[in-house]
Write a protein that holds these residues in place. Sequence first.
Motif: not given
Length: 152
Positions: A26-30, A102-108, A110-115
Amino acid sequence: MTIEVAPPRSGADRKRDTLTRLENDLDVWVSTASPNGAPYLLPLSFIWIGGGLLLATPERSVTGRNLRASGVAHLALGQTRDLVLVEGTVTAYTREEVPADLAEAFARQHWDARESKPPYGYFLVTPRRVRAWREENELAGREIMRDGRWLV
């Protein structure tokens, strides 16, 4: 104290294990750098989609600015004894520009970062180099992708 070390994995096994991590973690060091070379490191949520890692972070954050300015990122998954390092190029999107799929896959996942407030950007990291190893006995052959092509 003696540490029991498993035999080294084949290149095909390392690739399989790496893809499993990319699909399930779920997470990565960036790790990024500013235009003057100042390093910056933090964890971000991601999804593996279309052969790349999609991240979201505030547009004006240090990481957001660095990713947009440099167009490159170094990512790390896992523990020091089961590590995947990814070097990649970055495609940056504002929340208005990000492709809806892409945004919808991310939202599924994690969360909807567009908001999100402040405004979040999306950053698709396309791997150019991938290295994976567990122990010293896997250092030889740890590079499993170079120039965006799997070596195994």
